[in-house]
Write a protein that holds these residues in place. Sequence first.
Motif, PDB file in Angstrom:
ATOM      1  N   GLY A  30       9.370   8.989   4.523  1.00  0.00           N
ATOM      2  CA  GLY A  30      10.720   8.611   4.131  1.00  0.00           C
ATOM      3  C   GLY A  30      11.010   7.172   4.492  1.00  0.00           C
ATOM      4  O   GLY A  30      10.116   6.436   4.940  1.00  0.00           O
ATOM      5  N   GLU A  31      12.268   6.806   4.264  1.00  0.00           N
ATOM      6  CA  GLU A  31      12.677   5.449   4.616  1.00  0.00           C
ATOM      7  C   GLU A  31      14.036   5.482   5.270  1.00  0.00           C
ATOM      8  O   GLU A  31      14.839   6.392   5.046  1.00  0.00           O
ATOM      9  CB  GLU A  31      12.726   4.554   3.384  1.00  0.00           C
ATOM     10  N   THR A  32      14.260   4.479   6.083  1.00  0.00           N
ATOM     11  CA  THR A  32      15.523   4.352   6.785  1.00  0.00           C
ATOM     12  C   THR A  32      15.983   2.906   6.626  1.00  0.00           C
ATOM     13  O   THR A  32      15.176   1.988   6.635  1.00  0.00           O
ATOM     14  CB  THR A  32      15.341   4.809   8.255  1.00  0.00           C
ATOM     15  N   VAL A  33      17.293   2.743   6.430  1.00  0.00           N
ATOM     16  CA  VAL A  33      17.824   1.452   5.983  1.00  0.00           C
ATOM     17  C   VAL A  33      18.916   0.965   6.926  1.00  0.00           C
ATOM     18  O   VAL A  33      19.730   1.757   7.420  1.00  0.00           O
ATOM     19  CB  VAL A  33      18.407   1.601   4.550  1.00  0.00           C
TER      20      VAL A  33
ATOM     21  N   ALA B 149       0.820  -1.222   0.000  1.00  0.00           N
ATOM     22  CA  ALA B 149       0.000   0.000   0.000  1.00  0.00           C
ATOM     23  C   ALA B 149       0.853   1.271   0.000  1.00  0.00           C
ATOM     24  O   ALA B 149       0.318   2.380  -0.105  1.00  0.00           O
ATOM     25  CB  ALA B 149      -0.920  -0.005   1.226  1.00  0.00           C
ATOM     26  N   ASP B 150       2.177   1.132   0.098  1.00  0.00           N
ATOM     27  CA  ASP B 150       3.047   2.312   0.207  1.00  0.00           C
ATOM     28  C   ASP B 150       3.598   2.781  -1.138  1.00  0.00           C
ATOM     29  O   ASP B 150       4.500   3.634  -1.166  1.00  0.00           O
ATOM     30  CB  ASP B 150       4.229   2.002   1.146  1.00  0.00           C
ATOM     31  N   HIS B 151       3.061   2.259  -2.248  1.00  0.00           N
ATOM     32  CA  HIS B 151       3.632   2.604  -3.555  1.00  0.00           C
ATOM     33  C   HIS B 151       3.623   4.111  -3.807  1.00  0.00           C
ATOM     34  O   HIS B 151       4.641   4.697  -4.210  1.00  0.00           O
ATOM     35  CB  HIS B 151       2.893   1.863  -4.680  1.00  0.00           C
ATOM     36  N   ALA B 152       2.481   4.756  -3.575  1.00  0.00           N
ATOM     37  CA  ALA B 152       2.375   6.190  -3.894  1.00  0.00           C
ATOM     38  C   ALA B 152       3.357   7.003  -3.055  1.00  0.00           C
ATOM     39  O   ALA B 152       4.019   7.921  -3.569  1.00  0.00           O
ATOM     40  CB  ALA B 152       0.945   6.672  -3.667  1.00  0.00           C
ATOM     41  N   ALA B 153       3.470   6.660  -1.790  1.00  0.00           N
ATOM     42  CA  ALA B 153       4.391   7.408  -0.922  1.00  0.00           C
ATOM     43  C   ALA B 153       5.833   7.205  -1.371  1.00  0.00           C
ATOM     44  O   ALA B 153       6.586   8.173  -1.538  1.00  0.00           O
ATOM     45  CB  ALA B 153       4.212   6.952   0.526  1.00  0.00           C
ATOM     46  N   LEU B 154       6.206   5.949  -1.593  1.00  0.00           N
ATOM     47  CA  LEU B 154       7.585   5.662  -2.000  1.00  0.00           C
ATOM     48  C   LEU B 154       7.906   6.357  -3.321  1.00  0.00           C
ATOM     49  O   LEU B 154       8.973   6.959  -3.480  1.00  0.00           O
ATOM     50  CB  LEU B 154       7.767   4.143  -2.123  1.00  0.00           C
ATOM     51  N   HIS B 155       6.954   6.299  -4.239  1.00  0.00           N
ATOM     52  CA  HIS B 155       7.189   6.912  -5.554  1.00  0.00           C
ATOM     53  C   HIS B 155       7.284   8.435  -5.443  1.00  0.00           C
ATOM     54  O   HIS B 155       7.987   9.070  -6.243  1.00  0.00           O
ATOM     55  CB  HIS B 155       6.091   6.506  -6.533  1.00  0.00           C
ATOM     56  N   SER B 156       6.615   8.999  -4.444  1.00  0.00           N
ATOM     57  CA  SER B 156       6.598  10.468  -4.336  1.00  0.00           C
ATOM     58  C   SER B 156       8.006  11.023  -4.146  1.00  0.00           C
ATOM     59  O   SER B 156       8.270  12.154  -4.540  1.00  0.00           O
ATOM     60  CB  SER B 156       5.669  10.929  -3.203  1.00  0.00           C
ATOM     61  N   TRP B 157       8.926  10.239  -3.544  1.00  0.00           N
ATOM     62  CA  TRP B 157      10.313  10.748  -3.463  1.00  0.00           C
ATOM     63  C   TRP B 157      11.252  10.037  -4.420  1.00  0.00           C
ATOM     64  O   TRP B 157      12.172  10.667  -4.935  1.00  0.00           O
ATOM     65  CB  TRP B 157      10.830  10.753  -2.023  1.00  0.00           C
ATOM     66  N   GLN B 158      11.000   8.752  -4.699  1.00  0.00           N
ATOM     67  CA  GLN B 158      11.916   8.039  -5.604  1.00  0.00           C
ATOM     68  C   GLN B 158      11.862   8.586  -7.036  1.00  0.00           C
ATOM     69  O   GLN B 158      12.761   8.335  -7.825  1.00  0.00           O
ATOM     70  CB  GLN B 158      11.576   6.547  -5.647  1.00  0.00           C
ATOM     71  N   SER B 159      10.802   9.312  -7.355  1.00  0.00           N
ATOM     72  CA  SER B 159      10.642   9.848  -8.709  1.00  0.00           C
ATOM     73  C   SER B 159      11.264  11.238  -8.866  1.00  0.00           C
ATOM     74  O   SER B 159      11.233  11.806  -9.958  1.00  0.00           O
ATOM     75  CB  SER B 159       9.143   9.917  -9.041  1.00  0.00           C
TER      76      SER B 159
END
Length: 187
Positions: free
Chosen positions: A84-87, A24-34
């Motif tokens: 955001g994301e943290t790795v 379900a996080d596609h839109a959020a992830l894409h909002s910065w990865q793009s």
Amino acid sequence: MGTVTKPAYPIRTERLLLRPFTHADHAALHSWQSLPEVVRYLYGEAKTPEETTESLALKTAVTWPAKEGEHLSLAVEHDGRVIGETVLKWLNEEHRQGEIGYIFHPDHYGRGYATEASRVMLRLGFENLGLHRIVASCDASNGASWRVMERLGMRREAHFRHAEVFKGAWGEEFVYAILEDEWRASR
Ligand SMILES: CC(C)(COP(=O)(O)OP(=O)(O)OC[C@H]1O[C@@H](n2cnc3c(N)ncnc32)[C@H](O)[C@@H]1OP(=O)(O)O)[C@@H](O)C(=O)NCCC(=O)NCCS
């Protein structure tokens, strides 16, 4: 060897909630990865929606690093929005080495969220994965990134000049690190 204990999710900090990515996080992830500005200092270019689907599948597949070489990528929520994301990457089991990283949406820069989320990743690395040393690296021009490392108490260990070609020019790389005892002493 340290103990290897998978944490319970979600993990809450003062302002944030960290948990594994879901489909379900596609839109959020894409909002910065793009965004070209976000990937400027990252390997790879701004992603298409299809490429985000592929990268999201990799993230959802790992909810805890089971063996060296695996990346744990956690979604960072603020007020119910993924910002955001943290790795945390398990680099080497025998030598108990790991690496952290962070990527946030520009709407949420300048508030300390990357530092707050990364503190969790250091704790997971040292306490849950039993690591001895955690590194982070970035382009020397990526001041926003190495300032996060310094706020985390990491030391600049290296400045590699021209060790690779990065996006068409000779790279300048900073490597930072923190040892388990340094981390414990700084808490
Ligand atoms: C790297 C990145 C996550 C840093 O984001 P950031 O918002 O600057 O970092 P933080 O969340 O730690 O916030 C720190 C900033 O907020 C300010 N701040 C405000 N409130 C704060 C608080 N409560 N705690 C800490 N800092 C706070 C700090 O002064 C600092 O600003 P400064 O760097 O201008 O001095 C972001 O630039 C990014 O996602 N870049 C693109 C991806 C990338 O390059 N990732 C790193 C790859 S190596």
